[in-house]
Scaffold this motif. Structure first.
Motif, PDB file in Angstrom:
ATOM      1  N   ASP A 118       0.883  -1.310   0.090  1.00 50.12           N
ATOM      2  CA  ASP A 118      -0.053   0.026   0.080  1.00 50.12           C
ATOM      3  C   ASP A 118       0.876   1.205   0.022  1.00 50.12           C
ATOM      4  N   GLY A 119       2.045   1.160   0.321  1.00 49.58           N
ATOM      5  CA  GLY A 119       2.987   2.232   0.399  1.00 49.58           C
ATOM      6  C   GLY A 119       2.927   3.378   1.395  1.00 49.58           C
ATOM      7  N   ALA A 120       2.018   2.906   2.325  1.00 48.86           N
ATOM      8  CA  ALA A 120       2.094   3.853   3.667  1.00 48.86           C
ATOM      9  C   ALA A 120       1.366   3.366   4.572  1.00 48.86           C
ATOM     10  N   ALA A 121       1.579   3.493   5.785  1.00 45.81           N
ATOM     11  CA  ALA A 121       0.879   3.004   7.110  1.00 45.81           C
ATOM     12  C   ALA A 121      -0.630   3.284   7.087  1.00 45.81           C
ATOM     13  N   THR A 122      -0.820   4.555   6.880  1.00 42.05           N
ATOM     14  CA  THR A 122      -2.523   5.260   6.414  1.00 42.05           C
ATOM     15  C   THR A 122      -2.427   5.757   4.929  1.00 42.05           C
ATOM     16  N   VAL A 123      -3.103   5.218   4.339  1.00 40.51           N
ATOM     17  CA  VAL A 123      -3.253   5.582   2.805  1.00 40.51           C
ATOM     18  C   VAL A 123      -4.252   6.817   2.877  1.00 40.51           C
ATOM     19  N   SER A 124      -3.789   7.792   2.338  1.00 42.08           N
ATOM     20  CA  SER A 124      -4.632   9.069   2.254  1.00 42.08           C
ATOM     21  C   SER A 124      -4.696   9.671   0.537  1.00 42.08           C
ATOM     22  N   THR A 125      -5.779   9.704   0.298  1.00 40.75           N
ATOM     23  CA  THR A 125      -6.286   9.665  -1.075  1.00 40.75           C
ATOM     24  C   THR A 125      -7.137  10.853  -1.260  1.00 40.75           C
ATOM     25  N   LEU A 126      -7.021  11.865  -2.280  1.00 41.56           N
ATOM     26  CA  LEU A 126      -7.928  12.793  -2.711  1.00 41.56           C
ATOM     27  C   LEU A 126      -8.224  12.365  -4.239  1.00 41.56           C
ATOM     28  N   ASN A 127      -9.627  12.279  -4.314  1.00 39.25           N
ATOM     29  CA  ASN A 127      -9.906  11.904  -5.725  1.00 39.25           C
ATOM     30  C   ASN A 127     -11.030  13.198  -6.211  1.00 39.25           C
ATOM     31  N   GLN A 128     -10.795  13.465  -7.552  1.00 42.68           N
ATOM     32  CA  GLN A 128     -11.380  14.882  -7.843  1.00 42.68           C
ATOM     33  C   GLN A 128     -11.928  14.405  -9.355  1.00 42.68           C
ATOM     34  N   PRO A 129     -13.195  13.782  -9.488  1.00 44.97           N
ATOM     35  CA  PRO A 129     -13.327  13.503 -11.046  1.00 44.97           C
ATOM     36  C   PRO A 129     -14.458  14.671 -11.611  1.00 44.97           C
ATOM     37  N   ALA A 130     -14.452  14.934 -12.886  1.00 41.47           N
ATOM     38  CA  ALA A 130     -15.240  15.714 -13.409  1.00 41.47           C
ATOM     39  C   ALA A 130     -15.794  15.157 -14.880  1.00 41.47           C
ATOM     40  N   ASN A 131     -17.185  15.144 -15.033  1.00 39.89           N
ATOM     41  CA  ASN A 131     -17.854  14.340 -16.050  1.00 39.89           C
ATOM     42  C   ASN A 131     -18.622  15.642 -16.915  1.00 39.89           C
ATOM     43  N   PHE A 132     -18.672  15.539 -18.222  1.00 41.18           N
ATOM     44  CA  PHE A 132     -19.253  16.497 -18.935  1.00 41.18           C
ATOM     45  C   PHE A 132     -20.106  15.540 -20.140  1.00 41.18           C
ATOM     46  N   ARG A 133     -21.100  15.658 -20.406  1.00 45.29           N
ATOM     47  CA  ARG A 133     -21.858  15.030 -21.329  1.00 45.29           C
ATOM     48  C   ARG A 133     -22.808  15.710 -22.237  1.00 45.29           C
ATOM     49  N   TYR A 134     -22.818  15.481 -23.458  1.00 43.92           N
ATOM     50  CA  TYR A 134     -23.953  15.929 -24.408  1.00 43.92           C
ATOM     51  C   TYR A 134     -24.503  14.755 -25.298  1.00 43.92           C
ATOM     52  N   GLN A 135     -25.873  14.962 -25.112  1.00 40.34           N
ATOM     53  CA  GLN A 135     -26.678  13.866 -25.938  1.00 40.34           C
ATOM     54  C   GLN A 135     -27.882  14.157 -26.541  1.00 40.34           C
TER      55      GLN A 135
END
Length: 549
Positions: A118-135
């Protein structure tokens, strides 16, 4: 790569061309977010002052009907039904309206490590997804979409080479129906049905306007009849007054018995009652006429006395009416018959819609996705040392979101996907029942058309007979009035010579008044029956010069 760029550009140009007519216009945000005025303000009656001459409201039949069309409340209500049908056409285009969606989320998490990788004793993650869709769905049935995805992910794991990692992709997709909903003809059926309903509403509007216009014209002739009836009653009062004065003079001279004075007095009192009743009847009819042209809403106009310029004249057309020609004309002109025939067109469209639903849903699908990645690259010698710990970073290669976009539009990491989906109902009882109902409705509407045709023929024949009967009645009423006048003249001469009694003179006066009243009634009935004939043949609007926009 150049071929990929050309293909993507061609696809974008086709999409833009397809959605040009439905893309929001410049006033989109003003209409969507602005405060629309929903308060209804009713306009005041118009053009009433044009008919004011002096201190009177003078109305010919034509000017009266023009004011009815401009101000009558019932007419305005009927016009709104057509506007509702017109809005249904706009609503029918709704399936082809484009849709744009966008979303952004910000997620921060801390989790305990499950192992050394896991690479760390406590894994801290920040996830910022953005979606744009035209249909959008095209009128041909094709559904296409364009989507862009971007994500930034940061972690404290020592094994991540890209930290922060920036990922993005651009995708194009389509769904092409091959059986159900295939082609512009099928997908435009709701629009065609809405247009058919609009034409039907327009025919129904003409039919309702004709009914309202006929009712309004009958109100006009009611006032004319009440006016002429008052004139006859006043003439009767004048004759009764003259007879009473003469009888009183004869009583004073002793030429009349005191017992014979009561009959002239009774006749005079009855004539006064008839005049009073005729005046009240005329006032009621005039109030009904003011309502037809909305003159009752204007305080300055409703107090003005009415002057109707149309006179009650005997019919000048002495020729016989060709009943069969009138029937054929009615079958061509009647708006209620046209509305019923238009309903058959709507039934055919409904059957086509249901037949489309009965087809299997076979769709061709396709997706193209171009991927890209960017961020700061942490270069290490080995993944981990002998103790399972991450090795130190040798160098950091700077990077950002621009690198991810370069890879996306470089089309070096594509994903292609094509497929076919089939939805085949083994047995669709609901659609089969709907189709049977639609066929039954068309059969019922066909019988309704026949019924209206039969009713139209009967209505026209009855109207023709009524007009011919009115012609004959007016002629007989004129003859009866002339004979009543001659009889009164003869009785008065006989009374002056002393060979007759006052009773016979008064009886002759009563017969003359009755004959005059009957002539007025039959003359107005002729106008009403002639009005009914042109309404039954569907020619009322054309005959009265009324145009419905």
């Amino acid at each position: 790569m150049h071929s990929n760029i050309f293909a993507i550009g061609l696809l974008c140009s086709v999409c833009l061309e397809a959605q040009y007519a439905t893309f929001p216009q410049g006033n989109y945000f003003r209409e969507t977010f602005g405060n629309k005025i929903t308060r209804v303000e009713l306009r005041s009656p118009v053009r009433l002052t044009d008919s004011v001459i002096g201190d009177k409201l003078e109305l010919s039949l034509r000017s009266y009907l023009e004011l009815v069309m401009a101000n009558n409340t019932d007419v305005q209500i009927q016009r709104l039904n057509v506007e509702t049908a017109a809005n249904a056409i706009t609503r029918a285009f709704a399936p082809f309206d484009p849709l744009a969606t966008a979303s952004f989320t910000n997620t921060r998490s801390k989790t305990p490590a499950n192992g050394v990788l896991d690479g760390a004793a406590t894994v801290s993650t920040l996830n910022q997804p953005a979606n744009f869709r035209y249909q959008q769905t095209l009128e041909t049935g094709t559904q296409y979409n364009v989507a862009f995805f971007g994500q930034k992910q940061t972690t404290n794991s020592g094994f991540q080479n890209f930290n922060p990692a920036l990922n993005s992709n651009l995708s194009f997709g389509f769904v092409q129906p091959l059986l159900r909903d295939r082609g512009g003809l099928v997908n435009r059926l709701p629009i065609t049905l809405a247009k058919s309903r609009l034409r039907q509403s327009q025919y129904q509007l003409r039919d309702q306007i004709m009914r309202l216009l006929a009712d309004a014209e009958n109100v006009y002739w009611d006032v004319v009849f009440a006016r002429e009836n008052l004139a006859v009653a006043e003439s009767s009062l004048e004759l009764a007054s003259a007879s009473l004065k003469r009888s009183q003079r004869e009583l004073e001279l002793g030429a009349l018995s005191p017992l014979d004075i009561f009959q002239p007095q009774q006749v005079y009192a009855s004539a006064e009652i008839r005049v009073s009743q005729a005046r009240f009847a005329l006032s009621q009819r005039e109030d009904a006429l003011r309502k037809q042209i909305a003159a009752d809403l204007d305080p300055g106009i409703r107090r003005l006395p009415l002057v109707l310029t149309e006179a009650v004249l005997p019919p000048t057309d002495t020729g016989a009416i060709d009943a069969e020609m009138k029937v054929e004309r009615a079958l061509q002109m009647r708006p209620d018959l046209k509305a019923a025939i238009q309903e058959l067109d709507s039934d055919d469209i409904g059957i086509k819609v249901i037949r489309n639903v009965l087809k299997p849903a076979l769709n061709l699908t396709g997706t193209y996705t171009s991927q890209g990645r960017g961020g700061i690259f942490n270069q290490r010698g080995n993944l981990a040392n002998s103790f399972g710990q991450s090795t130190p970073v040798i160098s950091r290669i700077p990077g950002g979101f621009g690198d991810a976009l370069d890879q996306v539009f470089g089309f070096g990491f594509p994903i292609y996907q094509f497929g076919i989906t089939l939805r085949l109902p083994v047995r669709d009882r609901a659609a089969s029942a709907n189709l049977s109902d639609a066929i039954i409705n068309k059969r019922r509407d066909s019988l309704a058309v026949r019924n209206i045709e039969q009713t139209t023929r009967l209505d026209v024949l009855n109207a023709v007979n009524n007009v011919e009967s009115s012609k004959a009645s007016v002629k007989l009423a004129i003859v009866a009035r002339d004979f009543a006048q001659k009889r009164l003249d003869a009785e008065q001469k006989k009374y002056e010579l002393g060979t007759s009694q006052i009773f016979f003179v008064l009886q002759a006066q009563s017969d003359l008044i009755q004959a005059q009243s009957e002539l007025v009634r039959e003359s107005v009935n002729y106008r009403r029956n002639n009005l009914n004939l042109i309404r039954r043949t569907g020619e009322l609007l054309d005959e009265r010069g009324v145009y419905i926009d």
